[in-house]
Design a protein around this motif. Structure first.
Motif, short mmCIF file in Angstrom:
data_model
loop_
_atom_site.label_atom_id
_atom_site.label_comp_id
_atom_site.label_asym_id
_atom_site.label_seq_id
_atom_site.Cartn_x
_atom_site.Cartn_y
_atom_site.Cartn_z
N ASP A 183 -14.41 -11.45 19.48
CA ASP A 183 -15.22 -12.60 19.10
C ASP A 183 -16.51 -12.07 18.50
O ASP A 183 -17.36 -11.51 19.22
CB ASP A 183 -15.51 -13.46 20.33
CG ASP A 183 -16.25 -14.74 19.99
OD1 ASP A 183 -17.10 -14.71 19.08
OD2 ASP A 183 -15.98 -15.77 20.63
N LEU A 233 -19.16 -13.56 17.29
CA LEU A 233 -20.39 -14.25 17.65
C LEU A 233 -20.88 -13.86 19.04
O LEU A 233 -22.07 -13.65 19.27
CB LEU A 233 -20.18 -15.77 17.57
CG LEU A 233 -19.89 -16.32 16.17
CD1 LEU A 233 -19.75 -17.84 16.24
CD2 LEU A 233 -20.99 -15.94 15.20
N TYR A 234 -19.93 -13.75 19.99
CA TYR A 234 -20.31 -13.38 21.35
C TYR A 234 -20.19 -11.88 21.60
O TYR A 234 -20.49 -11.39 22.69
CB TYR A 234 -19.45 -14.15 22.36
CG TYR A 234 -19.76 -15.63 22.39
CD1 TYR A 234 -20.81 -16.12 23.17
CD2 TYR A 234 -19.04 -16.52 21.63
CE1 TYR A 234 -21.12 -17.48 23.20
CE2 TYR A 234 -19.34 -17.89 21.64
CZ TYR A 234 -20.37 -18.35 22.42
OH TYR A 234 -20.68 -19.69 22.43
N TYR A 284 -27.43 -9.24 14.99
CA TYR A 284 -27.70 -10.22 16.04
C TYR A 284 -29.06 -10.90 15.81
O TYR A 284 -29.18 -12.13 15.91
CB TYR A 284 -27.68 -9.56 17.41
CG TYR A 284 -28.27 -10.40 18.51
CD1 TYR A 284 -27.57 -11.49 19.04
CD2 TYR A 284 -29.55 -10.15 19.00
CE1 TYR A 284 -28.12 -12.28 20.03
CE2 TYR A 284 -30.12 -10.94 19.99
CZ TYR A 284 -29.39 -12.00 20.50
OH TYR A 284 -29.95 -12.80 21.47
N PHE A 331 -28.97 -13.27 12.89
CA PHE A 331 -28.26 -14.48 13.26
C PHE A 331 -29.14 -15.38 14.14
O PHE A 331 -29.21 -16.61 13.95
CB PHE A 331 -26.97 -14.13 13.99
CG PHE A 331 -26.21 -15.30 14.53
CD1 PHE A 331 -25.64 -16.24 13.68
CD2 PHE A 331 -26.05 -15.47 15.90
CE1 PHE A 331 -24.94 -17.33 14.18
CE2 PHE A 331 -25.35 -16.56 16.41
CZ PHE A 331 -24.80 -17.49 15.54
N LYS A 332 -29.83 -14.77 15.06
CA LYS A 332 -30.69 -15.52 15.99
C LYS A 332 -31.82 -16.23 15.25
O LYS A 332 -32.23 -17.34 15.62
CB LYS A 332 -31.26 -14.56 17.04
CG LYS A 332 -32.10 -15.26 18.11
CD LYS A 332 -32.59 -14.26 19.15
CE LYS A 332 -33.42 -14.97 20.21
NZ LYS A 332 -33.92 -14.00 21.24
N ASN A 347 -31.65 -17.29 12.21
CA ASN A 347 -31.07 -18.14 11.15
C ASN A 347 -31.09 -17.50 9.76
O ASN A 347 -31.05 -18.20 8.75
CB ASN A 347 -31.76 -19.50 11.10
CG ASN A 347 -31.59 -20.29 12.39
OD1 ASN A 347 -30.50 -20.31 12.97
ND2 ASN A 347 -32.67 -20.92 12.84
N THR A 349 -25.69 -16.96 8.77
CA THR A 349 -24.88 -18.05 9.34
C THR A 349 -23.78 -17.45 10.22
O THR A 349 -23.65 -16.22 10.32
CB THR A 349 -24.24 -18.88 8.23
OG1 THR A 349 -23.35 -18.03 7.48
CG2 THR A 349 -25.29 -19.46 7.30
N ASP A 350 -22.98 -18.33 10.84
CA ASP A 350 -21.83 -17.86 11.63
C ASP A 350 -20.94 -16.96 10.78
O ASP A 350 -20.53 -15.87 11.21
CB ASP A 350 -21.02 -19.04 12.15
CG ASP A 350 -21.75 -19.82 13.22
OD1 ASP A 350 -22.93 -19.52 13.46
OD2 ASP A 350 -21.14 -20.72 13.82
N LYS A 351 -20.64 -17.43 9.58
CA LYS A 351 -19.77 -16.65 8.69
C LYS A 351 -20.44 -15.36 8.24
O LYS A 351 -19.80 -14.32 8.10
CB LYS A 351 -19.39 -17.49 7.47
CG LYS A 351 -18.44 -18.64 7.77
CD LYS A 351 -18.02 -19.36 6.50
CE LYS A 351 -17.01 -20.46 6.80
NZ LYS A 351 -16.60 -21.19 5.56
N VAL A 353 -22.78 -13.48 9.89
CA VAL A 353 -22.81 -12.46 10.94
C VAL A 353 -21.41 -11.93 11.20
O VAL A 353 -21.22 -10.73 11.49
CB VAL A 353 -23.46 -13.01 12.23
CG1 VAL A 353 -22.55 -14.00 12.94
CG2 VAL A 353 -23.82 -11.87 13.17
N THR A 354 -20.40 -12.80 11.09
CA THR A 354 -19.02 -12.36 11.27
C THR A 354 -18.63 -11.35 10.19
O THR A 354 -18.04 -10.30 10.49
CB THR A 354 -18.06 -13.57 11.20
OG1 THR A 354 -18.35 -14.46 12.28
CG2 THR A 354 -16.61 -13.12 11.29
#
Length: 237
Positions: A62, A64-65, A146, A149-150, A152, A155-157, A159-160
């Motif tokens: 995962d 994000l986590y 990280y 991402f924190k 902003n 985005t989710d995509k 950082v992935t």
């Protein structure tokens, strides 16, 4: 093929070179962490199945986590799934336990296996953390993703994608091949399918010859025992 690069928490490296078995029903399953997973039919018959369910490739994680979910073992023996021939794959789940052993095996889909391995090594708080598996030289870059991402910036995509790129670069994940168009993708698929079919035919022929030799050897041994006990008259011609 050889197993993929070792990318895991340092504590789990204690499992290298070790294997754990579970006999369930007509089969015995053998899990060699970060190496391969095999299946052996325990029935006493001449064509008992012995095959590979998968070879260590990489983690499913995962992004994000920043946690590992399960281990991918791919490129196992050929398997018929509907009208297609595919390679067997296995998902190995790691669970905290008092001793290291295989606890369960299932086949939720044809040719795809789920196996659970318990161990006190997996009770370590950082075992499932991607960060702890990274070489020290790459941890700063991972931490940077990280923070971005924190705040902003990513985005989710975003950082992935950034973490995917880093993990591919250091060998933790298999590099994704990109095709310029569908035609190029289809062409390579056909070539790989044809090569896989040829290899399967070659393997089947080799297995047939090997099984025949084993049966011949058993027949000769049985004939010798019967002859020695006067139950069979040897052929003098």
């Amino acid at each position: 093929r050889d197993p993929g690069p070792l990318c895991t928490h340092p504590a789990s490296k204690q499992l290298l070179g070790k294997c754990y078995e579970l006999e369930e029903g007509e089969y015995k399953y053998r899990v060699c962490p970060f190496q391969n997973i095999t299946q052996h039919e325990v029935a006493l018959k001449w064509n008992a199945y012995h095959g590979i369910l998968g070879i260590w490739q990489q983690w499913s994680y995962d992004p994000l986590y920043s946690t590992f979910l399960f281990a991918h073992y791919t490129d196992g023996d050929s398997c018929t799934k509907g009208v297609k021939t595919v390679s067997r794959v296995t998902h190995l789940y790691h669970v905290c336990g008092k001793r290291t052993h295989v606890t369960s095996v299932s086949e939720p889909q044809t040719c795809q296996y789920n196996i659970t391995l318990e161990s006190p090594l997996f009770c370590h708080a950082g075992f499932g953390d991607v960060f702890s598996a990274l070489p020290e030289d790459n941890r700063a870059e991972y931490t940077e993703s990280y923070l971005e991402f924190k705040h902003n910036i990513l985005t989710d995509k975003g950082v992935t994608a950034k973490r995917q790129e880093l993990l591919e670069k250091i060998g933790c994940l298999k590099v994704r091949k990109e095709f310029k168009d569908l035609e190029e993708c289809s062409k390579e698929y056909e070539e790989l399918y044809s090569k896989n079919k040829e290899l399967n035919e070659e393997i089947s022929q080799n297995e047939y010859q090997d099984n025949y030799s084993k049966l011949q050897s058993k027949y000769e041994e049985l004939l010798r025992v019967l002859t020695e006990n006067g139950l069979v008259i040897p052929d003098e011609h």
